[in-house]
Design a protein around this motif. Structure first.
Motif, short mmCIF file in Angstrom:
data_model
loop_
_atom_site.label_atom_id
_atom_site.label_comp_id
_atom_site.label_asym_id
_atom_site.label_seq_id
_atom_site.Cartn_x
_atom_site.Cartn_y
_atom_site.Cartn_z
N ALA A 179 0.83 -1.20 0.00
CA ALA A 179 0.00 0.00 0.00
C ALA A 179 0.87 1.25 0.00
O ALA A 179 0.58 2.23 -0.71
CB ALA A 179 -0.92 0.00 1.22
N ALA A 180 1.97 1.21 0.77
CA ALA A 180 2.87 2.36 0.82
C ALA A 180 3.49 2.61 -0.56
O ALA A 180 3.61 3.76 -1.01
CB ALA A 180 3.98 2.13 1.85
N ILE A 181 3.85 1.51 -1.24
CA ILE A 181 4.49 1.66 -2.55
C ILE A 181 3.49 2.18 -3.59
O ILE A 181 3.82 2.99 -4.45
CB ILE A 181 5.11 0.32 -2.99
CG1 ILE A 181 6.29 -0.02 -2.07
CG2 ILE A 181 5.57 0.38 -4.43
CD1 ILE A 181 6.83 -1.42 -2.26
N ARG A 182 2.23 1.73 -3.47
CA ARG A 182 1.23 2.19 -4.43
C ARG A 182 1.00 3.69 -4.36
O ARG A 182 0.46 4.29 -5.29
CB ARG A 182 -0.10 1.47 -4.19
CG ARG A 182 -0.19 0.12 -4.87
CD ARG A 182 -1.57 -0.50 -4.60
NE ARG A 182 -1.47 -1.93 -4.35
CZ ARG A 182 -1.47 -2.84 -5.33
NH1 ARG A 182 -1.57 -2.45 -6.58
NH2 ARG A 182 -1.37 -4.11 -5.06
N GLU A 183 1.41 4.30 -3.26
CA GLU A 183 1.27 5.76 -3.12
C GLU A 183 2.16 6.52 -4.09
O GLU A 183 1.90 7.66 -4.42
CB GLU A 183 1.62 6.20 -1.68
CG GLU A 183 0.64 5.72 -0.63
CD GLU A 183 -0.72 6.37 -0.81
OE1 GLU A 183 -0.76 7.62 -0.87
OE2 GLU A 183 -1.73 5.65 -0.93
N PHE A 184 3.23 5.89 -4.54
CA PHE A 184 4.13 6.56 -5.49
C PHE A 184 3.39 6.83 -6.80
O PHE A 184 2.72 5.94 -7.32
CB PHE A 184 5.37 5.70 -5.79
CG PHE A 184 6.38 5.66 -4.69
CD1 PHE A 184 6.14 4.97 -3.51
CD2 PHE A 184 7.58 6.33 -4.83
CE1 PHE A 184 7.07 4.95 -2.50
CE2 PHE A 184 8.52 6.31 -3.82
CZ PHE A 184 8.27 5.62 -2.65
N THR A 185 3.53 8.05 -7.30
CA THR A 185 2.77 8.38 -8.51
C THR A 185 3.24 7.58 -9.72
O THR A 185 2.46 7.28 -10.61
CB THR A 185 2.87 9.88 -8.85
OG1 THR A 185 4.24 10.26 -8.75
CG2 THR A 185 2.04 10.71 -7.93
#
Ligand SMILES: Nc1ncnc2c1ncn2[C@@H]1O[C@H](COP(=O)(O)OP(=O)(O)OP(=O)(O)O)[C@@H](O)[C@H]1O
Ligand SMILES: [Mg+2]
Lengths: 415, 249
Positions: A103-109
């Motif tokens: 989930a944290a990585i998916r935050e990257f645009t």
């Protein structure tokens, strides 16, 4: 049309043979430059696309915890960095909390997908053969989002896999060696259990290491088989702009506290090989252009020599030194323009022809034809190299022609 | 013969021999190197006024062509002055001399030098292109007019290499007149011509001087042609020997 251009054109046309030779030289140089760049960069691009479509732009592996303060080293010598600080860090194998980290990585645009993978080894056994394989447990939809797996299916189909809990996807090379067809069953053995699966589909990436060893299972099945009820071995991440993978991997490391490896880092050796190939073939062909530049220099120097009298006459009726210079630069420009356009056409034609040559390559990628890359930049760079060479080749004779004193020339050619 | 009235309407009709348009003072020129060095021009002074046609005669090798190159700003004298419309250009910069050649001087070479890649009319238009004062259509028309004046109206579009020696020479005369120069320097312009055409060319140059006030210098061995001029100077070994009205035939 400027008078200088008109005169330049007439001078050129009067030397048809020498002009067609330099024209052919420039055209060939430009064409070969385009062709070799199209090929080498084609293979490079194809290789990179294969990497991005199989092992992904970024892989997020083991978690680390700093026990001492560490320097913020730049990622150049990653392996050295790791060994040097091993004492100072605490390692946790794999990704313990894949959902949270994902989930944290998916935050990257720039991140377009994250797939959780549980992997381990097992032995594949049929009634007649046995072989050790790598088991990859995936959530199909997640993994399709980060790879080209859908495109790599060569036999069977994905709905078959999706609908069958015991279904697997196996590599083409593995299927060949184990003589497995779609629908066949086999056993997967681990040290403490044995389970039965069925081939739902066969994929081919072209990367031999993958095609001969990798088996995809549903994530839940893999957890049971490998006895890993939670956590993931690694997360595979796809990017919208894979060119930024190095920077994104570095940021993921700081944000997620896990090692993240960009494709550039993982495949550095091959990428260097391709780059060296492209540069060396570029240099070789630039030499061809240089040689055709010599031909052109020769032609213009010859025209200057044969036309000294005409140049002196033009000077006598009021043509300035810069007009004379321009006449010779125009001659260079005309040959350059015609040679470049011919070279572009020839280069495009050759590139197209080469892309039709059958060649079967398996190992680092899979193709049945020469791979070419159509890029405007090749055409522009070829033109720029030719222009630089022609400019020098035309400038020297042009200057010589402009320096002539009219009286001197006419007196000497009168007798 | 009527010399047309093209683009210079400024300086009026037949001028008196007032201020010379073209003059030189104490011209010296050496040619060759080392042992072979020859003192070709040995102090030549000459004034040519508007409306004058001057014949220069002298034995072969006395330096007539060398003098004409110096006067036509094609060559730099070792010493002396060359004044064009009052201004000494012997040591002027290349740009000024080149512009003056284009605007004010028409030169006919002893050996007719046409550009072989171009037609007769295009050869005549070359100086006009450089000057760039006329529209292309007018250049074309003026070239046609000048070629008619030298009897080549029907040969305008022929390539220079396809013309006879005499025809080429007449194209060279037409080309010298292209920009309506105030000074015309002709080095044996009639060498290859039959008596009829030679007379026509000289009459054209004489009419130009008379009616438009141009200064014309013609190098010639032909006494009949010299007799048609206003003035005759003779040269010997790099010096002017005699100067005066040409002897009547
Ligand atoms: N490059 C040179 N080096 C040395 N001497 C030269 C050179 N060119 C010409 N001369 C000499 O200069 C002298 C003058 O030459 P010029 O061409 O002016 O003679 P000319 O009067 O025009 O002769 P002609 O009537 O034959 O045309 C000649 O004696 C010639 O030999
Ligand atoms: Mg002479």
């Amino acid at each position: 049309m400027s008078p200088e251009f008109k005169i330049a054109f007439r001078f050129l046309v009067s030397k048809k043979r020498a002009m067609s030779m330099s024209l052919a030289g420039i055209a060939c140089g430009v064409a070969f430059f385009i062709l070799t760049q199209a090929q080498t960069s084609g293979f490079e691009r194809f290789y990179i696309d294969t990497i991005l479509g199989t092992t992904g732009a970024i892989q997020v592996h083991d978690r680390f915890q700093d026990t001492l303060r560490t320097m913020d080293a730049a990622g150049r010598e990653r392996s050295g960095f790791r060994i040097a600080h091993r004492e100072a860090r605490q390692y946790v194998e794999g990704v313990e909390e894949p959902a949270r980290v994902g989930a944290a990585i998916r935050e990257f645009t720039n991140v377009s997908g994250v797939s959780e993978v549980v992997s381990g080894s097992a032995r594949l056994r049929t009634p007649v053969r046995e072989r050790s394989v790598r088991v990859y447990g995936i959530r199909l939809e997640d993994h399709l989002a980060v790879t080209e797996l859908a495109r790599q299916i060569v036999r069977g189909d994905l709905p078959g896999f999706r609908g069958s809990p015991q279904g697997v996807l196996i590599g083409s090379e593995l299927a060949r060696r184990m003589q497995l067809q779609v629908g066949d069953s086999f056993e997967l053995d681990t040290p403490d259990q044995s389970r039965r699966y069925r081939v739902s589909a066969v994929y081919e990436t072209g990367v031999r290491d993958i095609d001969e060893a990798r088996i995809f299972l549903h994530l839940g099945e893999a957890r049971s088989l490998l006895r890993r009820p939670f956590g993931a071995s690694f997360l595979q991440v796809s990017l919208r702009d894979p060119g930024r993978a190095v920077q994104d991997a570095a940021r993921i490391e700081t944000v997620a506290g896990h090692f993240a490896y960009s494709w550039q880092e993982r495949e550095r050796a091959w990428i260097e090989v391709f780059r060296a190939l492209r540069v060396s073939s570029g240099l070789t062909v630039a030499t061809i252009i240089l040689i055709s530049g010599l031909g052109m220099f020769n032609m213009l120097a010859m025209i200057v020599m044969e036309k000294t009298r005409e140049i002196a006459i033009l000077r006598s009726m009021g043509y300035r030194r810069q007009d004379i210079r321009r006449i010779f630069l125009w001659q260079g420009a005309v040959v350059l323009a015609a040679g470049t356009i011919l070279g572009w056409l020839l280069g495009a034609l050759l590139t197209f022809g080469v892309s039709r040559i059958p060649i079967r390559i398996r190992g680092i990628f899979a193709t049945d034809y020469f791979v070419v890359n159509w890029a405007w930049s090749h055409y522009i760079v070829a033109f720029l190299i030719a222009a630089a060479v022609v400019f020098v080749a035309a400038w020297i004779p042009a200057r010589r022609a402009a320096r002539l004193e009219p009286g001197e020339v006419i007196r000497n050619s009168a007798a | 013969m009527n010399v047309e009235t093209n683009h210079r309407s400024d300086d009026g009709g037949p001028a008196a021999n007032a201020a010379p348009i073209l003059s030189c003072r104490g011209l010296h020129r050496h040619l060759g190197e080392g042992e072979g060095r020859v003192h070709v021009l040995r102090g030549i002074s000459l004034d040519i006024g508007a409306g004058t046609v001057c014949a220069v005669a002298g034995p072969s090798g006395c330096g007539k062509s060398t003098l004409l190159y110096a006067l036509g700003l094609l060559d730099r004298p070792d010493a002396g002055e060359v004044r064009i419309e009052g201004e000494n250009l012997a040591a002027a910069g290349d740009a000024v001399r080149t512009r003056t050649r284009n605007e004010s001087i028409g030169f006919v070479f002893q050996f007719h030098f046409l550009l072989p890649e171009f037609s007769a009319a295009e050869n005549v238009m070359l100086p006009m292109y450089r000057l760039g004062r006329l529209a292309p259509r007018d250049m074309r028309r003026r070239a046609g007019y000048l070629l008619e004046q030298v009897g080549l109206g029907a040969r305008q579009d022929r390539l220079a290499t396809r013309l006879s020696g005499g025809e080429q020479q007449r194209v060279a005369v037409a080309r010298a007149l292209a920009n309506d120069p105030s000074i015309v320097l002709a080095d044996e312009p009639t060498g290859n011509l039959d008596a009829h055409n030679a007379r026509a060319v000289v009459d054209l140059l004489v009419a130009l001087a008379r009616e438009r006030g141009r200064a014309v210098v013609i190098v010639t061995h032909n006494e009949e042609i010299a007799a048609r001029c206003d003035r005759r100077v003779s040269m010997l070994d790099g010096r002017l020997e005699a100067d005066g009205a040409p002897p009547a035939l």
